[in-house]
Design a protein around this motif. Structure first.
Motif, PDB file in Angstrom:
ATOM      1  N   SER A 127       4.271  -9.665  22.385  1.00 46.40           N
ATOM      2  CA  SER A 127       5.156 -10.020  23.398  1.00 46.40           C
ATOM      3  C   SER A 127       6.423  -9.357  23.470  1.00 46.40           C
ATOM      4  O   SER A 127       7.292  -9.991  24.335  1.00 46.40           O
ATOM      5  N   ALA A 128       7.021  -8.140  22.571  1.00 46.05           N
ATOM      6  CA  ALA A 128       8.460  -7.762  22.561  1.00 46.05           C
ATOM      7  C   ALA A 128       8.356  -7.632  23.726  1.00 46.05           C
ATOM      8  O   ALA A 128       9.663  -7.668  24.400  1.00 46.05           O
ATOM      9  N   GLY A 129       7.378  -6.517  24.697  1.00 51.82           N
ATOM     10  CA  GLY A 129       8.224  -6.096  25.959  1.00 51.82           C
ATOM     11  C   GLY A 129       8.577  -7.129  27.150  1.00 51.82           C
ATOM     12  O   GLY A 129       8.937  -6.828  27.656  1.00 51.82           O
ATOM     13  N   TYR A 130       7.899  -7.770  26.857  1.00 47.87           N
ATOM     14  CA  TYR A 130       7.892  -9.406  28.072  1.00 47.87           C
ATOM     15  C   TYR A 130       9.707  -9.205  27.800  1.00 47.87           C
ATOM     16  O   TYR A 130      10.250  -9.411  29.147  1.00 47.87           O
ATOM     17  N   PHE A 131       9.667  -9.541  26.688  1.00 50.03           N
ATOM     18  CA  PHE A 131      11.638  -9.633  26.399  1.00 50.03           C
ATOM     19  C   PHE A 131      12.255  -8.535  26.268  1.00 50.03           C
ATOM     20  O   PHE A 131      13.210  -8.714  27.321  1.00 50.03           O
ATOM     21  N   GLU A 132      12.037  -7.947  26.182  1.00 45.24           N
ATOM     22  CA  GLU A 132      12.824  -6.416  26.775  1.00 45.24           C
ATOM     23  C   GLU A 132      12.986  -6.589  28.658  1.00 45.24           C
ATOM     24  O   GLU A 132      13.934  -5.752  28.842  1.00 45.24           O
ATOM     25  N   HIS A 133      11.234  -6.355  29.129  1.00 46.34           N
ATOM     26  CA  HIS A 133      12.035  -6.637  30.529  1.00 46.34           C
ATOM     27  C   HIS A 133      12.781  -8.197  31.211  1.00 46.34           C
ATOM     28  O   HIS A 133      13.547  -7.442  31.730  1.00 46.34           O
ATOM     29  N   ILE A 134      12.447  -8.804  30.295  1.00 42.31           N
ATOM     30  CA  ILE A 134      13.915 -10.305  30.912  1.00 42.31           C
ATOM     31  C   ILE A 134      15.520  -9.768  30.586  1.00 42.31           C
ATOM     32  O   ILE A 134      16.108  -9.330  31.517  1.00 42.31           O
ATOM     33  N   ALA A 135      15.579  -9.252  29.117  1.00 38.65           N
ATOM     34  CA  ALA A 135      17.038  -8.120  29.090  1.00 38.65           C
ATOM     35  C   ALA A 135      16.822  -7.337  29.863  1.00 38.65           C
ATOM     36  O   ALA A 135      18.539  -7.425  29.671  1.00 38.65           O
ATOM     37  N   ARG A 136      16.303  -6.838  29.681  1.00 40.59           N
ATOM     38  CA  ARG A 136      16.299  -5.340  30.852  1.00 40.59           C
ATOM     39  C   ARG A 136      17.830  -5.942  32.726  1.00 40.59           C
ATOM     40  O   ARG A 136      18.518  -5.740  32.875  1.00 40.59           O
ATOM     41  N   PHE A 137      16.362  -6.706  33.378  1.00 43.38           N
ATOM     42  CA  PHE A 137      16.564  -7.751  33.979  1.00 43.38           C
ATOM     43  C   PHE A 137      17.727  -8.492  34.377  1.00 43.38           C
ATOM     44  O   PHE A 137      19.085  -8.054  34.943  1.00 43.38           O
ATOM     45  N   ILE A 138      18.157  -9.438  32.946  1.00 44.68           N
ATOM     46  CA  ILE A 138      19.304  -9.900  32.594  1.00 44.68           C
ATOM     47  C   ILE A 138      20.167  -8.993  32.751  1.00 44.68           C
ATOM     48  O   ILE A 138      21.632  -9.178  33.605  1.00 44.68           O
ATOM     49  N   GLU A 139      20.561  -8.374  31.967  1.00 47.69           N
ATOM     50  CA  GLU A 139      21.359  -6.979  31.442  1.00 47.69           C
ATOM     51  C   GLU A 139      21.934  -5.967  32.917  1.00 47.69           C
ATOM     52  O   GLU A 139      23.291  -6.165  33.593  1.00 47.69           O
ATOM     53  N   GLY A 140      20.995  -5.931  33.925  1.00 46.40           N
ATOM     54  CA  GLY A 140      21.073  -5.447  34.683  1.00 46.40           C
ATOM     55  C   GLY A 140      21.754  -5.701  36.145  1.00 46.40           C
ATOM     56  O   GLY A 140      22.603  -5.162  37.136  1.00 46.40           O
ATOM     57  N   THR A 141      21.622  -7.013  35.815  1.00 48.67           N
ATOM     58  CA  THR A 141      21.878  -7.954  37.199  1.00 48.67           C
ATOM     59  C   THR A 141      23.336  -9.078  36.882  1.00 48.67           C
ATOM     60  O   THR A 141      24.213  -9.087  37.970  1.00 48.67           O
ATOM     61  N   LEU A 142      23.697  -9.270  35.017  1.00 42.46           N
ATOM     62  CA  LEU A 142      24.856 -10.636  35.451  1.00 42.46           C
ATOM     63  C   LEU A 142      25.501 -10.536  34.332  1.00 42.46           C
ATOM     64  O   LEU A 142      26.359 -10.109  33.432  1.00 42.46           O
ATOM     65  N   GLY A 143      24.806  -8.226  34.116  1.00 46.51           N
ATOM     66  CA  GLY A 143      26.089  -7.897  33.036  1.00 46.51           C
ATOM     67  C   GLY A 143      25.330  -8.118  31.260  1.00 46.51           C
ATOM     68  O   GLY A 143      24.333  -9.327  30.775  1.00 46.51           O
ATOM     69  N   ALA A 144      25.760  -7.133  30.179  1.00 47.77           N
ATOM     70  CA  ALA A 144      25.909  -7.434  29.298  1.00 47.77           C
ATOM     71  C   ALA A 144      26.064  -8.541  28.406  1.00 47.77           C
ATOM     72  O   ALA A 144      26.032  -9.255  27.370  1.00 47.77           O
ATOM     73  N   ALA A 145      27.929  -9.187  28.913  1.00 49.75           N
ATOM     74  CA  ALA A 145      28.118 -10.523  28.263  1.00 49.75           C
ATOM     75  C   ALA A 145      27.249 -11.744  28.800  1.00 49.75           C
ATOM     76  O   ALA A 145      26.878 -12.780  27.867  1.00 49.75           O
ATOM     77  N   ALA A 146      26.038 -11.635  29.812  1.00 45.54           N
ATOM     78  CA  ALA A 146      25.347 -12.781  29.729  1.00 45.54           C
ATOM     79  C   ALA A 146      24.190 -12.537  28.631  1.00 45.54           C
ATOM     80  O   ALA A 146      23.776 -14.066  28.293  1.00 45.54           O
ATOM     81  N   LEU A 147      23.591 -11.623  28.146  1.00 45.48           N
ATOM     82  CA  LEU A 147      23.039 -11.362  27.136  1.00 45.48           C
ATOM     83  C   LEU A 147      23.353 -11.661  26.000  1.00 45.48           C
ATOM     84  O   LEU A 147      22.444 -13.007  24.334  1.00 45.48           O
ATOM     85  N   THR A 148      25.009 -12.217  25.863  1.00 44.31           N
ATOM     86  CA  THR A 148      25.407 -13.019  24.234  1.00 44.31           C
ATOM     87  C   THR A 148      24.889 -14.209  24.024  1.00 44.31           C
ATOM     88  O   THR A 148      25.355 -14.840  23.115  1.00 44.31           O
ATOM     89  N   ARG A 149      24.191 -15.604  24.793  1.00 45.68           N
ATOM     90  CA  ARG A 149      24.510 -16.312  25.099  1.00 45.68           C
ATOM     91  C   ARG A 149      23.086 -16.578  24.831  1.00 45.68           C
ATOM     92  O   ARG A 149      22.693 -17.703  25.119  1.00 45.68           O
ATOM     93  N   MET A 150      22.641 -15.562  24.186  1.00 50.66           N
ATOM     94  CA  MET A 150      20.676 -15.976  24.310  1.00 50.66           C
ATOM     95  C   MET A 150      20.699 -15.605  23.426  1.00 50.66           C
ATOM     96  O   MET A 150      21.347 -14.044  22.464  1.00 50.66           O
ATOM     97  N   LYS A 151      19.808 -15.507  22.272  1.00 53.51           N
ATOM     98  CA  LYS A 151      19.379 -15.153  20.652  1.00 53.51           C
ATOM     99  C   LYS A 151      17.794 -14.600  21.044  1.00 53.51           C
ATOM    100  O   LYS A 151      17.027 -15.873  21.092  1.00 53.51           O
ATOM    101  N   VAL A 152      17.927 -13.484  20.662  1.00 56.72           N
ATOM    102  CA  VAL A 152      16.269 -12.653  20.641  1.00 56.72           C
ATOM    103  C   VAL A 152      14.889 -13.107  19.313  1.00 56.72           C
ATOM    104  O   VAL A 152      16.341 -12.798  18.567  1.00 56.72           O
TER     105      VAL A 152
END
Length: 473
Positions: free
Chosen positions: A311-336
Protein backbone atom coordinates in the motif's frame (compact mmCIF):
# COMPACT_ATOMS: atom_id res chain seq x y z
CA UNK A 1 -44.83 4.62 6.12
CA UNK A 2 -46.88 4.08 9.24
CA UNK A 3 -46.01 3.24 12.79
CA UNK A 4 -49.13 2.45 14.83
CA UNK A 5 -48.52 1.83 18.48
CA UNK A 6 -50.86 -1.12 18.64
CA UNK A 7 -51.75 -3.08 21.75
CA UNK A 8 -49.14 -4.72 23.91
CA UNK A 9 -48.46 -8.27 22.67
CA UNK A 10 -49.52 -11.08 24.92
CA UNK A 11 -46.88 -12.26 27.37
CA UNK A 12 -46.99 -15.74 25.88
CA UNK A 13 -46.18 -14.55 22.33
CA UNK A 14 -42.94 -15.94 20.87
CA UNK A 15 -39.85 -13.71 21.09
CA UNK A 16 -39.38 -13.86 17.32
CA UNK A 17 -41.05 -15.22 14.20
CA UNK A 18 -39.17 -15.92 10.98
CA UNK A 19 -41.12 -14.95 7.85
CA UNK A 20 -39.33 -15.83 4.59
CA UNK A 21 -36.13 -13.73 4.55
CA UNK A 22 -37.07 -11.49 7.49
CA UNK A 23 -37.80 -11.79 11.20
CA UNK A 24 -40.51 -10.35 13.46
CA UNK A 25 -39.35 -9.94 17.06
CA UNK A 26 -39.99 -8.24 20.38
CA UNK A 27 -36.89 -7.16 22.27
CA UNK A 28 -36.24 -5.55 25.64
CA UNK A 29 -33.52 -3.00 26.44
CA UNK A 30 -29.92 -4.05 26.74
CA UNK A 31 -27.41 -1.55 28.03
CA UNK A 32 -29.38 1.69 28.25
CA UNK A 33 -32.69 3.52 28.21
CA UNK A 34 -35.24 1.25 29.86
CA UNK A 35 -37.87 3.99 30.13
CA UNK A 36 -39.37 6.65 27.89
CA UNK A 37 -41.98 9.31 28.54
CA UNK A 38 -45.20 9.28 26.55
CA UNK A 39 -44.08 12.47 24.79
CA UNK A 40 -40.84 10.78 23.73
CA UNK A 41 -42.69 7.75 22.42
CA UNK A 42 -45.11 9.97 20.48
CA UNK A 43 -42.18 11.86 18.91
CA UNK A 44 -40.39 8.64 17.94
CA UNK A 45 -43.50 7.23 16.27
CA UNK A 46 -44.49 10.49 14.57
CA UNK A 47 -44.20 9.95 10.80
CA UNK A 48 -44.62 13.64 9.94
CA UNK A 49 -41.78 15.91 8.83
CA UNK A 50 -41.23 17.06 12.42
CA UNK A 51 -41.30 13.54 13.86
CA UNK A 52 -38.41 11.18 14.51
CA UNK A 53 -39.87 7.96 13.14
CA UNK A 54 -38.03 7.90 9.81
CA UNK A 55 -34.68 8.73 11.47
CA UNK A 56 -35.19 6.12 14.19
CA UNK A 57 -36.43 3.46 11.76
CA UNK A 58 -33.55 3.91 9.32
CA UNK A 59 -30.86 3.86 12.01
CA UNK A 60 -32.46 0.81 13.64
CA UNK A 61 -32.56 -1.02 10.29
CA UNK A 62 -28.91 -0.15 9.65
CA UNK A 63 -27.86 -1.60 13.01
CA UNK A 64 -29.84 -4.80 12.36
CA UNK A 65 -28.16 -5.11 8.95
CA UNK A 66 -24.63 -5.34 10.41
CA UNK A 67 -22.38 -7.65 8.40
CA UNK A 68 -24.07 -6.90 5.08
CA UNK A 69 -21.95 -7.06 1.91
CA UNK A 70 -23.57 -3.92 0.48
CA UNK A 71 -22.69 -0.28 1.20
CA UNK A 72 -25.62 1.15 -0.76
CA UNK A 73 -28.01 2.75 1.72
CA UNK A 74 -30.76 3.21 -0.87
CA UNK A 75 -30.54 -0.49 -1.76
CA UNK A 76 -30.95 -1.45 1.91
CA UNK A 77 -34.01 0.76 2.44
CA UNK A 78 -35.58 -0.49 -0.79
CA UNK A 79 -34.99 -4.14 0.11
CA UNK A 80 -36.51 -3.76 3.56
CA UNK A 81 -39.19 -1.26 2.61
CA UNK A 82 -41.69 -3.02 4.90
CA UNK A 83 -39.39 -2.94 7.95
CA UNK A 84 -41.21 -1.44 10.92
CA UNK A 85 -40.36 -0.75 14.55
CA UNK A 86 -42.86 0.14 17.27
CA UNK A 87 -42.46 0.99 20.94
CA UNK A 88 -44.50 -1.00 23.42
CA UNK A 89 -44.89 0.27 26.98
CA UNK A 90 -44.88 -2.21 29.88
CA UNK A 91 -45.32 -1.60 33.59
CA UNK A 92 -41.57 -2.25 33.98
CA UNK A 93 -40.39 -0.20 31.01
CA UNK A 94 -40.44 -0.46 27.22
CA UNK A 95 -39.85 -3.01 24.49
CA UNK A 96 -39.40 -2.71 20.74
CA UNK A 97 -41.76 -4.57 18.44
CA UNK A 98 -39.85 -5.18 15.20
CA UNK A 99 -41.32 -6.44 11.94
CA UNK A 100 -39.53 -7.68 8.81
CA UNK A 101 -36.00 -7.30 10.21
CA UNK A 102 -32.86 -8.75 8.53
CA UNK A 103 -32.43 -12.36 9.79
CA UNK A 104 -28.65 -11.93 10.19
CA UNK A 105 -29.33 -10.03 13.44
CA UNK A 106 -30.67 -13.20 15.09
CA UNK A 107 -29.31 -16.56 16.21
CA UNK A 108 -31.86 -19.34 16.80
CA UNK A 109 -34.61 -16.76 17.08
CA UNK A 110 -32.79 -14.52 19.59
CA UNK A 111 -31.33 -11.15 18.68
CA UNK A 112 -27.53 -11.08 19.04
CA UNK A 113 -26.68 -9.34 22.30
CA UNK A 114 -24.25 -6.83 20.77
CA UNK A 115 -26.76 -5.84 18.11
CA UNK A 116 -29.41 -5.39 20.79
CA UNK A 117 -27.06 -3.05 22.67
CA UNK A 118 -26.44 -1.07 19.48
CA UNK A 119 -30.18 -0.87 18.81
CA UNK A 120 -30.88 0.71 22.17
CA UNK A 121 -27.85 2.99 21.84
CA UNK A 122 -29.54 4.35 18.70
CA UNK A 123 -32.72 4.93 20.69
CA UNK A 124 -30.80 6.62 23.52
CA UNK A 125 -28.85 9.01 21.30
CA UNK A 126 -31.73 9.99 19.04
CA UNK A 127 -33.92 10.83 22.04
CA UNK A 128 -31.17 12.70 23.89
CA UNK A 129 -30.03 14.69 20.86
CA UNK A 130 -33.59 15.71 20.00
CA UNK A 131 -34.60 16.72 23.52
CA UNK A 132 -31.41 18.09 25.05
CA UNK A 133 -29.34 19.26 22.08
CA UNK A 134 -31.53 20.21 19.11
CA UNK A 135 -34.52 21.09 21.27
CA UNK A 136 -32.33 23.36 23.40
CA UNK A 137 -30.99 25.15 20.32
CA UNK A 138 -27.38 24.13 20.94
CA UNK A 139 -26.68 23.16 17.33
CA UNK A 140 -28.24 26.35 16.01
CA UNK A 141 -25.79 28.51 17.95
CA UNK A 142 -23.19 30.52 16.04
CA UNK A 143 -20.72 30.15 18.90
CA UNK A 144 -18.16 27.34 18.36
CA UNK A 145 -17.91 26.79 22.13
CA UNK A 146 -21.64 26.04 22.35
CA UNK A 147 -21.38 23.42 19.60
CA UNK A 148 -18.37 21.85 21.30
CA UNK A 149 -20.38 21.69 24.51
CA UNK A 150 -23.13 19.87 22.62
CA UNK A 151 -20.61 17.30 21.34
CA UNK A 152 -19.35 16.86 24.90
CA UNK A 153 -22.85 16.33 26.31
CA UNK A 154 -23.74 13.69 23.70
CA UNK A 155 -20.53 11.77 24.45
CA UNK A 156 -21.02 12.10 28.20
CA UNK A 157 -24.62 10.89 28.00
CA UNK A 158 -23.37 7.83 26.08
CA UNK A 159 -20.89 7.15 28.96
CA UNK A 160 -17.95 7.37 26.58
CA UNK A 161 -16.16 9.81 28.90
CA UNK A 162 -16.34 7.61 32.00
CA UNK A 163 -12.80 6.23 31.60
CA UNK A 164 -10.72 7.13 34.68
CA UNK A 165 -7.29 5.86 33.60
CA UNK A 166 -4.35 7.40 31.77
CA UNK A 167 -4.74 8.55 28.13
CA UNK A 168 -4.82 5.42 25.95
CA UNK A 169 -7.39 5.93 23.19
CA UNK A 170 -6.23 5.56 19.59
CA UNK A 171 -8.66 6.64 16.88
CA UNK A 172 -8.26 4.46 13.78
CA UNK A 173 -9.45 5.69 10.40
CA UNK A 174 -9.46 3.87 7.08
CA UNK A 175 -11.66 2.60 4.30
CA UNK A 176 -14.62 0.26 4.51
CA UNK A 177 -13.57 -1.14 1.12
CA UNK A 178 -10.04 -2.53 1.48
CA UNK A 179 -8.26 -5.65 0.26
CA UNK A 180 -7.44 -8.68 2.40
CA UNK A 181 -3.76 -7.75 2.84
CA UNK A 182 -4.70 -4.29 4.13
CA UNK A 183 -7.35 -5.80 6.41
CA UNK A 184 -4.86 -8.26 7.91
CA UNK A 185 -2.30 -5.48 8.36
CA UNK A 186 -4.79 -3.23 10.16
CA UNK A 187 -5.70 -6.18 12.39
CA UNK A 188 -2.02 -6.70 13.20
CA UNK A 189 -1.62 -3.03 14.13
CA UNK A 190 -4.64 -3.35 16.40
CA UNK A 191 -3.07 -6.42 17.98
CA UNK A 192 0.12 -4.49 18.76
CA UNK A 193 -1.94 -1.61 20.20
CA UNK A 194 -3.88 -4.07 22.37
CA UNK A 195 -0.71 -5.68 23.70
CA UNK A 196 0.29 -2.21 24.91
CA UNK A 197 -3.06 -1.65 26.67
CA UNK A 198 -4.27 0.93 24.16
CA UNK A 199 -8.01 1.14 23.44
CA UNK A 200 -9.48 1.71 19.98
CA UNK A 201 -12.07 4.10 18.56
CA UNK A 202 -13.21 3.91 14.91
CA UNK A 203 -16.07 4.87 12.65
CA UNK A 204 -17.47 1.48 13.75
CA UNK A 205 -18.07 -0.02 10.28
CA UNK A 206 -16.37 -2.84 8.35
CA UNK A 207 -12.90 -2.96 6.74
CA UNK A 208 -10.25 -0.77 8.36
CA UNK A 209 -12.74 0.19 11.08
CA UNK A 210 -13.31 -3.40 12.19
CA UNK A 211 -9.82 -4.87 11.69
CA UNK A 212 -7.91 -2.89 14.39
CA UNK A 213 -10.68 -3.59 16.90
CA UNK A 214 -10.49 -7.30 16.12
CA UNK A 215 -6.73 -7.34 16.53
CA UNK A 216 -6.80 -5.25 19.70
CA UNK A 217 -9.29 -7.68 21.23
CA UNK A 218 -6.74 -10.50 20.90
CA UNK A 219 -3.98 -8.31 22.31
CA UNK A 220 -6.13 -7.32 25.27
CA UNK A 221 -7.06 -10.96 25.89
CA UNK A 222 -3.39 -11.95 26.03
CA UNK A 223 -2.77 -9.19 28.57
CA UNK A 224 -5.91 -10.20 30.50
CA UNK A 225 -7.45 -6.77 29.99
CA UNK A 226 -11.16 -7.32 30.57
CA UNK A 227 -12.66 -3.83 30.32
CA UNK A 228 -11.18 -2.52 27.08
CA UNK A 229 -13.02 0.15 25.13
CA UNK A 230 -14.02 -0.35 21.51
CA UNK A 231 -15.76 2.92 20.75
CA UNK A 232 -17.73 3.38 17.53
CA UNK A 233 -18.73 6.89 16.45
CA UNK A 234 -21.20 7.22 13.58
CA UNK A 235 -24.00 9.46 12.29
CA UNK A 236 -27.38 8.85 10.62
CA UNK A 237 -26.20 9.63 7.10
CA UNK A 238 -23.46 6.97 7.05
CA UNK A 239 -24.72 4.29 9.45
CA UNK A 240 -26.62 2.35 6.75
CA UNK A 241 -23.57 2.10 4.48
CA UNK A 242 -21.23 1.35 7.40
CA UNK A 243 -23.28 -0.43 10.09
CA UNK A 244 -21.62 -0.94 13.48
CA UNK A 245 -19.43 -4.03 13.61
CA UNK A 246 -19.98 -6.59 16.35
CA UNK A 247 -16.85 -5.69 18.33
CA UNK A 248 -18.01 -2.16 19.19
CA UNK A 249 -18.98 -2.09 22.88
CA UNK A 250 -19.69 1.66 23.11
CA UNK A 251 -21.67 3.08 20.20
CA UNK A 252 -22.46 6.77 19.78
CA UNK A 253 -24.65 8.32 17.07
CA UNK A 254 -23.70 11.97 16.51
CA UNK A 255 -26.15 14.33 14.75
CA UNK A 256 -24.09 14.78 11.56
CA UNK A 257 -20.68 14.16 9.99
CA UNK A 258 -19.17 17.40 11.31
CA UNK A 259 -20.05 16.58 14.94
CA UNK A 260 -18.77 13.05 14.36
CA UNK A 261 -15.42 14.39 13.17
CA UNK A 262 -15.17 16.78 16.11
CA UNK A 263 -15.94 13.89 18.47
CA UNK A 264 -13.06 11.89 16.96
CA UNK A 265 -10.65 14.79 17.28
CA UNK A 266 -11.55 15.58 20.89
CA UNK A 267 -11.60 11.95 22.05
CA UNK A 268 -8.30 10.97 20.41
CA UNK A 269 -4.97 10.71 22.18
CA UNK A 270 -3.49 9.59 18.88
CA UNK A 271 -4.75 8.82 15.38
CA UNK A 272 -3.77 5.98 13.05
CA UNK A 273 -4.86 6.21 9.42
CA UNK A 274 -5.02 3.09 7.24
CA UNK A 275 -5.62 3.08 3.48
CA UNK A 276 -9.09 4.14 2.40
CA UNK A 277 -11.04 6.10 -0.16
CA UNK A 278 -12.94 9.37 -0.26
CA UNK A 279 -14.13 9.08 3.36
CA UNK A 280 -10.60 8.59 4.66
CA UNK A 281 -9.36 11.54 2.57
CA UNK A 282 -12.17 13.60 4.12
CA UNK A 283 -10.99 12.66 7.61
CA UNK A 284 -7.34 13.46 6.83
CA UNK A 285 -8.26 16.87 5.38
CA UNK A 286 -10.52 17.64 8.34
CA UNK A 287 -7.62 16.86 10.67
CA UNK A 288 -5.23 19.03 8.66
CA UNK A 289 -7.80 21.81 8.71
CA UNK A 290 -7.47 21.70 12.50
CA UNK A 291 -3.74 21.15 12.86
CA UNK A 292 -2.78 23.82 10.30
CA UNK A 293 -4.85 26.42 12.14
CA UNK A 294 -2.26 28.73 13.79
CA UNK A 295 -4.12 28.48 17.12
CA UNK A 296 -3.45 24.71 17.20
CA UNK A 297 0.26 25.01 16.35
CA UNK A 298 1.37 23.68 19.76
CA UNK A 299 -1.34 21.02 20.02
CA UNK A 300 0.30 17.55 20.36
CA UNK A 301 -1.92 15.16 18.45
CA UNK A 302 0.14 12.31 16.96
CA UNK A 303 -0.98 11.12 13.52
CA UNK A 304 0.44 8.03 11.82
CA UNK A 305 -0.37 6.94 8.26
CA UNK A 306 0.35 3.24 7.88
CA UNK A 307 -0.25 0.18 5.73
CA UNK A 308 1.48 -2.90 4.35
CA UNK A 309 4.32 -2.60 1.83
CA UNK A 310 1.84 -3.21 -0.98
CA UNK A 311 0.00 0.00 0.00
CA UNK A 312 3.03 2.30 -0.14
CA UNK A 313 1.76 3.74 -3.44
CA UNK A 314 -1.49 4.76 -1.77
CA UNK A 315 0.33 6.94 0.74
CA UNK A 316 2.54 8.38 -1.99
CA UNK A 317 -0.63 9.56 -3.76
CA UNK A 318 -1.95 11.04 -0.50
CA UNK A 319 1.35 12.79 0.27
CA UNK A 320 1.62 14.20 -3.26
CA UNK A 321 -1.92 15.56 -3.06
CA UNK A 322 -1.38 17.14 0.38
CA UNK A 323 1.95 18.69 -0.55
CA UNK A 324 0.61 19.98 -3.86
CA UNK A 325 -2.50 21.55 -2.34
CA UNK A 326 -1.59 22.50 1.24
CA UNK A 327 2.19 22.68 1.10
CA UNK A 328 5.09 20.69 2.49
CA UNK A 329 4.46 21.99 6.03
CA UNK A 330 1.23 20.00 6.16
CA UNK A 331 3.18 16.76 5.83
CA UNK A 332 5.15 17.55 8.99
CA UNK A 333 1.99 17.07 11.07
CA UNK A 334 1.85 13.39 10.09
CA UNK A 335 4.27 10.46 10.21
CA UNK A 336 4.24 7.64 7.64
CA UNK A 337 5.20 4.16 8.87
CA UNK A 338 5.05 1.39 6.27
CA UNK A 339 4.83 -2.33 7.05
CA UNK A 340 5.73 -2.09 10.75
CA UNK A 341 2.75 -2.76 13.08
CA UNK A 342 4.89 -2.90 16.23
CA UNK A 343 6.61 0.33 15.19
CA UNK A 344 3.23 2.06 14.88
CA UNK A 345 2.23 0.93 18.36
CA UNK A 346 5.56 1.90 19.93
CA UNK A 347 5.36 5.34 18.32
CA UNK A 348 1.83 5.79 19.68
CA UNK A 349 2.85 4.84 23.22
CA UNK A 350 5.62 7.47 23.24
CA UNK A 351 3.55 10.15 21.55
CA UNK A 352 0.56 9.62 23.85
CA UNK A 353 2.85 10.20 26.82
CA UNK A 354 3.60 13.64 25.35
CA UNK A 355 -0.15 14.22 25.05
CA UNK A 356 -0.60 13.24 28.71
CA UNK A 357 2.08 15.66 29.89
CA UNK A 358 0.67 18.48 27.74
CA UNK A 359 -2.84 17.97 29.10
CA UNK A 360 -1.56 17.74 32.66
CA UNK A 361 0.56 20.91 32.42
CA UNK A 362 -2.33 22.79 30.82
CA UNK A 363 -4.98 21.35 33.18
CA UNK A 364 -6.95 19.87 30.30
CA UNK A 365 -9.12 16.78 30.51
CA UNK A 366 -7.62 13.42 29.56
CA UNK A 367 -10.96 12.28 28.11
CA UNK A 368 -11.98 15.31 26.05
CA UNK A 369 -9.59 17.74 24.36
CA UNK A 370 -11.02 21.12 25.29
CA UNK A 371 -7.92 23.06 24.20
CA UNK A 372 -8.16 22.03 20.56
CA UNK A 373 -9.66 24.85 18.49
CA UNK A 374 -12.33 23.70 16.05
CA UNK A 375 -13.36 26.68 13.89
CA UNK A 376 -17.00 27.32 13.16
CA UNK A 377 -16.69 26.50 9.45
CA UNK A 378 -15.60 22.96 10.38
CA UNK A 379 -18.51 22.55 12.80
CA UNK A 380 -21.36 23.60 10.54
CA UNK A 381 -22.98 20.83 8.45
CA UNK A 382 -22.16 20.99 4.77
CA UNK A 383 -25.40 20.35 2.93
CA UNK A 384 -24.38 18.39 -0.14
CA UNK A 385 -26.26 19.50 -3.23
CA UNK A 386 -25.26 20.01 -6.84
CA UNK A 387 -25.22 23.78 -6.23
CA UNK A 388 -23.15 23.64 -3.03
CA UNK A 389 -20.58 21.30 -4.59
CA UNK A 390 -20.20 23.58 -7.64
CA UNK A 391 -19.79 26.61 -5.35
CA UNK A 392 -16.94 25.21 -3.24
CA UNK A 393 -13.91 27.51 -3.13
CA UNK A 394 -11.17 25.17 -4.38
CA UNK A 395 -8.54 27.83 -4.98
CA UNK A 396 -5.17 28.54 -3.43
CA UNK A 397 -5.75 32.21 -2.57
CA UNK A 398 -6.89 31.41 0.97
CA UNK A 399 -5.25 30.29 4.21
CA UNK A 400 -4.19 26.63 4.02
CA UNK A 401 -6.45 25.54 6.90
CA UNK A 402 -9.45 27.00 5.05
CA UNK A 403 -8.46 25.32 1.81
CA UNK A 404 -8.19 22.04 3.77
CA UNK A 405 -11.71 22.63 5.10
CA UNK A 406 -13.08 23.21 1.58
CA UNK A 407 -11.31 20.14 0.22
CA UNK A 408 -12.82 18.21 3.13
CA UNK A 409 -16.27 19.32 1.98
CA UNK A 410 -15.53 18.16 -1.56
CA UNK A 411 -14.67 14.67 -0.36
CA UNK A 412 -17.69 14.70 1.96
CA UNK A 413 -19.85 15.33 -1.09
CA UNK A 414 -18.24 12.43 -2.96
CA UNK A 415 -18.95 10.14 0.01
CA UNK A 416 -22.57 11.31 -0.06
CA UNK A 417 -22.88 10.56 -3.76
CA UNK A 418 -21.21 7.18 -3.33
CA UNK A 419 -23.09 5.62 -0.43
CA UNK A 420 -25.71 7.87 1.20
CA UNK A 421 -29.38 7.45 0.31
CA UNK A 422 -30.05 11.12 -0.45
CA UNK A 423 -26.84 11.51 -2.48
CA UNK A 424 -27.45 8.41 -4.59
CA UNK A 425 -30.98 9.58 -5.34
CA UNK A 426 -29.76 13.08 -6.29
CA UNK A 427 -27.11 11.67 -8.66
CA UNK A 428 -29.70 9.42 -10.31
CA UNK A 429 -31.97 12.42 -10.80
CA UNK A 430 -29.52 15.19 -11.77
CA UNK A 431 -26.30 13.49 -12.81
CA UNK A 432 -22.82 13.83 -11.25
CA UNK A 433 -21.78 16.65 -8.93
CA UNK A 434 -19.43 19.21 -10.49
CA UNK A 435 -16.29 20.46 -8.74
CA UNK A 436 -14.43 23.51 -10.08
CA UNK A 437 -11.19 25.21 -9.07
CA UNK A 438 -7.59 26.02 -9.95
CA UNK A 439 -6.37 23.89 -12.87
CA UNK A 440 -3.33 22.57 -10.94
CA UNK A 441 -5.44 21.79 -7.88
CA UNK A 442 -8.08 20.04 -9.97
CA UNK A 443 -5.36 18.03 -11.72
CA UNK A 444 -4.09 16.80 -8.33
CA UNK A 445 -7.64 15.99 -7.25
CA UNK A 446 -8.27 14.08 -10.47
CA UNK A 447 -5.06 12.09 -9.99
CA UNK A 448 -6.01 11.11 -6.44
CA UNK A 449 -9.61 10.17 -7.24
CA UNK A 450 -8.53 8.20 -10.31
CA UNK A 451 -6.16 6.23 -8.10
CA UNK A 452 -8.98 5.52 -5.63
CA UNK A 453 -11.18 4.22 -8.44
CA UNK A 454 -8.39 2.09 -9.95
CA UNK A 455 -7.64 0.60 -6.52
CA UNK A 456 -11.39 -0.09 -5.94
CA UNK A 457 -11.54 2.06 -2.83
CA UNK A 458 -14.83 3.81 -3.64
CA UNK A 459 -17.21 0.86 -3.20
CA UNK A 460 -17.21 -2.61 -1.69
CA UNK A 461 -15.71 -5.37 -3.90
CA UNK A 462 -18.20 -6.69 -6.43
CA UNK A 463 -19.89 -3.31 -6.93
CA UNK A 464 -19.63 -1.45 -10.22
CA UNK A 465 -18.44 2.09 -9.52
CA UNK A 466 -19.90 4.95 -11.51
CA UNK A 467 -18.30 8.28 -10.55
CA UNK A 468 -20.68 10.63 -8.79
CA UNK A 469 -18.51 13.66 -9.62
CA UNK A 470 -17.16 15.61 -12.61
CA UNK A 471 -14.09 17.86 -12.32
CA UNK A 472 -14.10 21.22 -14.09
CA UNK A 473 -10.86 23.23 -14.27
Amino acid sequence: MSAPKGPEPAASAPASVVVADSVDARVGPRGSLENLSQAEIDKLLDTSQTGLYRLFRNCALAVLNAGSDSDNAKELFDRYGDFDVQIVRHAWGIKLQIKHAPPSAFVDGEMIRGIKEHLFAVLRDIIYTENEIIGAGRLAASDPASITNAVFHILRNARVLDHKGQPNLVVCWGGHSIGQSEYEYAKRVGYELGLRALDVCTGCGPGAMKAPMKGAGVGHAKQRITHARFIGVTEPGIIAAEPPNAIVNQLVIMPDIEKRLEAFARLAHGIVVFPGGAGTAEEILYLLGLLLDPENATQPLPVVLTGPASSAGYFEHIARFIEGTLGAAALTRMKVIIDDPAGVARHMVGAIEEVRLFRRVNSDSYNFNWLLRVPYDLQMPFEVTHASMRALELRREQPVHRLAANLRRAFSGIVTGNVKENGIAAIERLGPYELAGDPRLMSLLDELLTAFVAQRRMKLPGSIYRPCYRLVA
